[in-house]
Design a protein around this motif. Structure first.
Motif, PDB file in Angstrom:
ATOM      1  N   LEU A 240       0.477  -1.528  -0.236  1.00 35.63           N
ATOM      2  CA  LEU A 240      -0.288  -0.279  -0.372  1.00 35.63           C
ATOM      3  C   LEU A 240       0.998   1.443   0.083  1.00 35.63           C
ATOM      4  O   LEU A 240       2.290   0.827   0.829  1.00 35.63           O
ATOM      5  N   ARG A 242       1.731   6.082   0.146  1.00 37.74           N
ATOM      6  CA  ARG A 242       0.903   6.889   0.475  1.00 37.74           C
ATOM      7  C   ARG A 242       2.157   7.821  -0.022  1.00 37.74           C
ATOM      8  O   ARG A 242       3.114   7.840   0.087  1.00 37.74           O
ATOM      9  N   ASP A 376       5.345  -4.785  12.052  1.00 32.43           N
ATOM     10  CA  ASP A 376       3.908  -4.927  13.274  1.00 32.43           C
ATOM     11  C   ASP A 376       3.125  -3.841  12.943  1.00 32.43           C
ATOM     12  O   ASP A 376       1.940  -3.532  12.981  1.00 32.43           O
ATOM     13  N   GLN A 377       4.252  -2.671  12.374  1.00 30.15           N
ATOM     14  CA  GLN A 377       3.214  -1.352  12.303  1.00 30.15           C
ATOM     15  C   GLN A 377       2.659  -1.596  10.543  1.00 30.15           C
ATOM     16  O   GLN A 377       2.949  -2.052  10.463  1.00 30.15           O
ATOM     17  N   LYS A 378       1.618  -0.141  10.985  1.00 31.42           N
ATOM     18  CA  LYS A 378       1.156  -0.524   9.497  1.00 31.42           C
ATOM     19  C   LYS A 378       1.627   0.293   8.926  1.00 31.42           C
ATOM     20  O   LYS A 378       2.568  -0.192   7.490  1.00 31.42           O
ATOM     21  N   TRP A 379       1.484   1.727   8.842  1.00 33.22           N
ATOM     22  CA  TRP A 379       1.839   2.957   8.237  1.00 33.22           C
ATOM     23  C   TRP A 379       3.708   2.518   8.357  1.00 33.22           C
ATOM     24  O   TRP A 379       4.322   2.758   9.817  1.00 33.22           O
TER      25      TRP A 379
ATOM     26  N   ALA B 222      -6.588  -2.967   5.411  1.00 36.39           N
ATOM     27  CA  ALA B 222      -7.622  -2.086   4.346  1.00 36.39           C
ATOM     28  C   ALA B 222      -6.495  -0.676   5.275  1.00 36.39           C
ATOM     29  O   ALA B 222      -6.534   0.171   5.833  1.00 36.39           O
ATOM     30  N   ASP B 223      -7.001  -0.145   4.272  1.00 34.51           N
ATOM     31  CA  ASP B 223      -6.885   1.598   3.751  1.00 34.51           C
ATOM     32  C   ASP B 223      -7.962   2.005   3.322  1.00 34.51           C
ATOM     33  O   ASP B 223      -7.948   2.208   1.636  1.00 34.51           O
ATOM     34  N   SER B 372     -10.293  -2.108  10.258  1.00 34.65           N
ATOM     35  CA  SER B 372      -8.940  -2.398  10.106  1.00 34.65           C
ATOM     36  C   SER B 372      -8.867  -1.239   9.612  1.00 34.65           C
ATOM     37  O   SER B 372      -7.461  -0.500   9.942  1.00 34.65           O
ATOM     38  N   SER B 373      -9.181  -0.263   9.313  1.00 36.76           N
ATOM     39  CA  SER B 373      -8.716   1.067   8.136  1.00 36.76           C
ATOM     40  C   SER B 373      -8.616   2.007   9.229  1.00 36.76           C
ATOM     41  O   SER B 373      -7.518   2.610   9.448  1.00 36.76           O
ATOM     42  N   LYS B 374      -9.176   1.731  10.269  1.00 35.07           N
ATOM     43  CA  LYS B 374      -9.282   2.675  11.589  1.00 35.07           C
ATOM     44  C   LYS B 374      -7.975   2.554  12.555  1.00 35.07           C
ATOM     45  O   LYS B 374      -7.483   2.818  12.732  1.00 35.07           O
ATOM     46  N   SER B 375      -7.280   1.216  12.263  1.00 30.70           N
ATOM     47  CA  SER B 375      -6.754   0.790  13.431  1.00 30.70           C
ATOM     48  C   SER B 375      -4.931   0.492  12.337  1.00 30.70           C
ATOM     49  O   SER B 375      -4.818   0.583  11.492  1.00 30.70           O
ATOM     50  N   ASP B 376      -4.434   0.872  13.985  1.00 30.28           N
ATOM     51  CA  ASP B 376      -3.222   0.809  13.773  1.00 30.28           C
ATOM     52  C   ASP B 376      -2.071  -0.562  13.735  1.00 30.28           C
ATOM     53  O   ASP B 376      -0.538  -0.533  12.940  1.00 30.28           O
TER      54      ASP B 376
END
Lengths: 384, 384, 384, 384
Positions: A240, A242, A376-379, B222-223, B372-376
């Motif tokens: 993903l 940005r 494990d960090q999303k972004w 999810a994003d 999921s989108s709201k989660s880190d």
């Protein structure tokens, strides 16, 4: 141009795939001459390969060190102008640095180096010496890619909102047989680096996304996979994205997408419309609009931008392909070398080839996606 | 079949888009008869719409409650067999539950309900009553989708490794004008639910991915994005996927992909090959192999599977489209109702329509991607 | 519309392909009701077929004569409005003439009759009685065909210079097995007439060429072939064309083009641009210009002409196909019947279905190509 | 190969389109060296053009006579091996004959000469001297064309029944402006010969049809047209064909097909299947079968024939185009020259380039279609 630009090749002996591609790309326009080579680390192969390429005996070298030193002692009217480095990734840095040190411009197959650190060092050296580095991100050499970039930079699509880039290949769907040299070194962390698929094709996709959109990736969330058992490096991944203007995106790269050939494709959506380009039909650029019929831009037509025309050799309907895109990078690089030789400021048109900065961003892409995938960090912030 | 299956429609009055599509789908094969309707919550519109559809006056109802109660009192030979619910999402649950309570089968436009909880309640009620629920995930009705599912289930591609599904649309690229009813309710959380794009088209993509691959999504990352200012619900999103057999995937859905029409597309890659299907050229299924020429399977040919043929009306080269895919769902549902009427066990062939379980998974998809989108947290378990 | 338009069908019993297609086409929009049928010349088949179609016993007839006579005696509010004739070619004229004589409108599958003479007689009868004849040249029912016709008639392409139409099929590449009813009657001169391929598919191509271009064929040079041994009628042919404005053209039709499905395609070139339309991707109309990017017009978009929109049921990206094109002919015919019933002048929009004149020109096409093919003379005047 | 094959070019100075294409084609593989040129009949242009191409001053000639005579006096190790003639049609014969007379092989852009008589004379001279003539019918150089030829010759399609070839271009849709050199000489009978469109592109189509099918045209029925007012030569035409095995066909060529680029396309149908190839997507060969899914063969894959692979430089998915097809002709010609130099019998693989016989048939095609078009007789024997 008063004389051909002279090239010395490092790597690319018999059986090497990409070396032959580089030579064709250099040949096409008749502006560049292969004048010498250190074509293999195996002296016999180096010599036989040099003979096959009609090199004079005294300019067939058996190591890059020998070549760079020897050439640097030749008179300016004879010695090579640049080296073309087409070895596996772990053998990029040393010859490149040596060439820069001895006053030669450098062209390198991507990714630029084995590590981000090396890439930064090369970039610094090039800046210090005023010499050029060119990186063969082939796909940015296609006329319709340049047309897309131009239209987007002029605002034809409005603000960019979404970038979807993908690069599926299927050739590594099975464990590679020992004898496949291309597959072997790419799968070996000691030669390829910390990534397989993302280094080999993911970097092309990332470069294309940034080149066409004019944006920069700022955050990623990567999922790299080893699909074929016993591999040591990723052979597949989804990321993903940005971008620095707030746009989102996806980058998919795979070498286990069974049945796919070399299907790099990009879509960029803006407020007013979207573009789509597929490398396997490279002379077509599809442009979609909110409330007008879709337009199909085609290489070689009068309505295209100057930059697209400058990078085209044939009239519309006479398809150009991968080798011509590759040749555009060589041609622009050679014209820039020539301008420098003559003390002329290179125009933006001829400076339009991937350079050291692109190389650094490519290595950063590799290091960031590998790190993000392990996290494990999303972004994950895209750090250069 | 001794008599046509009788349908009562809830919603779908004048100006409603999807109601007209449902009626065409029900009409095509001449097996289903529209016998009554509560076509609008506005009594005048309900009456005018009923007249337009040639309904007898006494079976034009002004509320779904009236319709369900009144029909339940008619003799079995006259009363409707099922209701077709084509209202906005927040008006699915009540009529569906009331219909089940009064002994009517239920067909609902997707997503099945406003919330996962409602979906589970409907599913439980259907199981309790032995009545059928059918959900119009249209894209699973295409013959080439069924062909793909069949080939994959038979192992033609080997173990599945990667699923890429996408559903780009561009029709919400601009803020929707007030008068666009379709856009308006979809953008209103009170009518649409907690998601916009993912509920409207993302659920189709998720269903298609699971239907064709035979796999289940187990983890997501999810994003979701609100791209057009002032919107309250997502109009775009990208989701990384993991499936229950270890395969990875991507799901992209967007309603701001400017210039795209209704471009749902899926690719599934296995060990031995990959398939690709685009809804906008639905009669073509591309099958790629590791070392053989790509094959193009086409609707209506003798070499196709029985299930593909069963869902086709015309010979090859006579394109079937969206309405025929929709009609396949209606037809199979009607044939299953008929079998039940006659006390016959429905065959797998006619049971091949999306059902309550698909509805529950669809609602779970919506709730999971939003969370999921709201989660880190990177990877989010897909909970049903 | 106050009531559905009532249709009686002649032919189209079990196993008949085209009868089922006609019924779907009549069903789709819910405007037409199958009220009676003489579905087979075999009484048992006629009865069983009628039951399958939910016809009441007293309106299942065992001959077209019985049906037409009986229906003519029913009250106006019950009796059929039109007959749909879906028998082999040699069985078109008699029921059509009888229907006209008894005051019924007539819809006939193409070609209209067995001979040009019959076609002229029907046309004369229709004019005398004021009744309608509709001919199902399906391909003119597609929205993108109507868009092309509209653009050309408005001069978008300038003067038309060249028309290339082709209709390759492959289904008769081998001698047909005895049990294939579709193939059998088409190959039998007693049932099909003087031509095979040209009558079956060549007439569609000729009609499409004249419909889209707005031109008329004035001269031909035909080369018809019997490729599969022992056939009695042409299964392939190529025809050079000249049109009434001086344009030239080619018409190719074949049923031995092995591997082709139903690939009718047309290109029309004018001074300013050209259009291309393929039936197998019917929602796309490609429009090429001298010095602008090619445009892709797609069904269902806001930028299309009113006539294209009027013949479309779904939004862009929801593909319509062959059955919807067929249904457009039925719908326009039904709306015209209704207008006539109500004493209203039909609009050009609803009168846009192939009629008796198209039937006569189609039969003339057959007779002229057969004669030209036999002749040693190069250019042959197209006589009607 | 011990040395590069040396080429002298006649014509192809600044602004000439096809000369540049020939040079790229000669450059690509690094096997051929441009050693001298008589690049223009204008001495200044000849000299400037030679300098631009890095020719040494003493090998820049101002006439072909000077070049041929002078080169013939150089030692064998220096003098050119062949001439490449890229002048307008009326300037092919003289330099070709002179070159043959002085012992040089000859490569000529098509059509081979101005008249059939000249073509026969060149062919006779080549046979007499044992020298080679190569004709650049580019389209036969594509790997997928060779694949098709190979499959057909091996009987994959069974007996060939029908060949449809077309070559629509749109670039002459308007009267050409004076300054367009390409258009100007082609429209001038004194330079182009008795035909415009058929000589320029029709011959390519005819050659492709015979090359792929392995058949020979035996009868034609031609309709040539002058569509744009005031032209002196045909700019459009349609031709019915008969082949020596009884197959029929159509050839369409046009330069007023507005909006078309360079859309040469061929379809060949046999008893068992059919092939389709489009030059504008040259790496795809579509193969259709009676009862199996259509297959898509793609350049660079392992399943292809040896002859296709021999004429390919890149892996699958890396598109090759027009210049590579052109280069295949140059490469095979150069390898054949080399074999002859070394007294080795050339293999069929390297002899696979268009030759004097193809040139004679091409001129016969031009003369026959022009004569047929003027005749009232329907079928015209193809005389060579």
């Amino acid at each position: 141009m008063k004389e051909k630009i002279r090239m010395g090749m490092i790597g690319g002996g018999k059986q090497a795939f990409i070396g032959a591609v580089h030579r064709i790309a250099a040949n096409i326009d008749g502006l560049i001459e292969l004048c010498c080579g250190a074509l293999s680390s195996n002296p016999e192969n180096a010599k036989a390969s040099g003979k096959d390429l009609f090199l004079p005996d005294d300019r067939i070298y058996t190591s890059f060190e020998e070549m760079i030193i020897s050439e640097s002692k030749l008179p300016a009217s004879e010695r090579m102008h640049f080296v073309s480095i087409v070895t596996p990734n772990h053998l990029h840095f040393e010859p490149a640095m040596l060439a820069l040190t001895h006053g030669f411009h450098v062209l390198i197959d991507k990714p630029i180096t084995f590590s981000l650190e090396e890439a930064k060092a090369l970039k610094a050296k090039a800046e210090e010496t005023g010499l050029l580095i060119c990186l063969t991100h082939t796909y940015s050499g296609y006329p319709m890619v340049k047309q897309a970039k131009q239209m987007i930079s002029e605002g034809a699509l409005g603000k960019i909102r979404k970038v979807c880039v993908e690069y599926p290949q299927g050739w590594l769907s099975l464990p590679a047989p020992m004898e496949n040299k291309q597959a072997a070194w790419r799968a070996d962390p000691a030669k390829s680096g910390i990534s397989g698929c993302m280094a080999d094709v993911g970097t092309h996709a990332a470069h294309l996304a940034e080149y066409i959109s004019g944006l920069q990736i700022t955050q990623i969330c990567a999922d790299l996979n080893i699909v074929v058992e016993d591999r040591l490096l990723d052979d597949d991944g989804n990321v993903l994205l940005r971008f620095n203007n707030g746009a989102n995106g996806i980058l998919m790269a795979s070498q286990i997408a069974a049945g796919e050939e070399n299907a790099i494709k990009i879509r960029v959506y803006g407020e007013k419309g979207g573009i789509e380009w597929h490398q396997m039909e490279p002379n077509t650029l599809t442009v979609r609009w909110l409330d007008q019929p879709t337009q199909v831009y085609r290489t070689g037509n009068s309505y295209l931008s100057d930059i697209a025309k400058f990078n085209t050799r044939t009239p519309s309907g006479h398809p150009e392909g991968y080798l011509e895109a590759f040749a555009n990078i060589y041609k622009n690089f050679a014209l820039t070398i020539e301008a420098k030789q003559e003390g002329i400021e290179p125009t933006p048109e001829i400076l339009d080839f991937p350079n050291a900065m692109d190389g650094v961003r490519g290595m950063a892409f590799i290091e960031n996606v590998v790190a993000s995938s392990k996290s494990d960090q999303k972004w994950f912030d895209f750090k250069v």
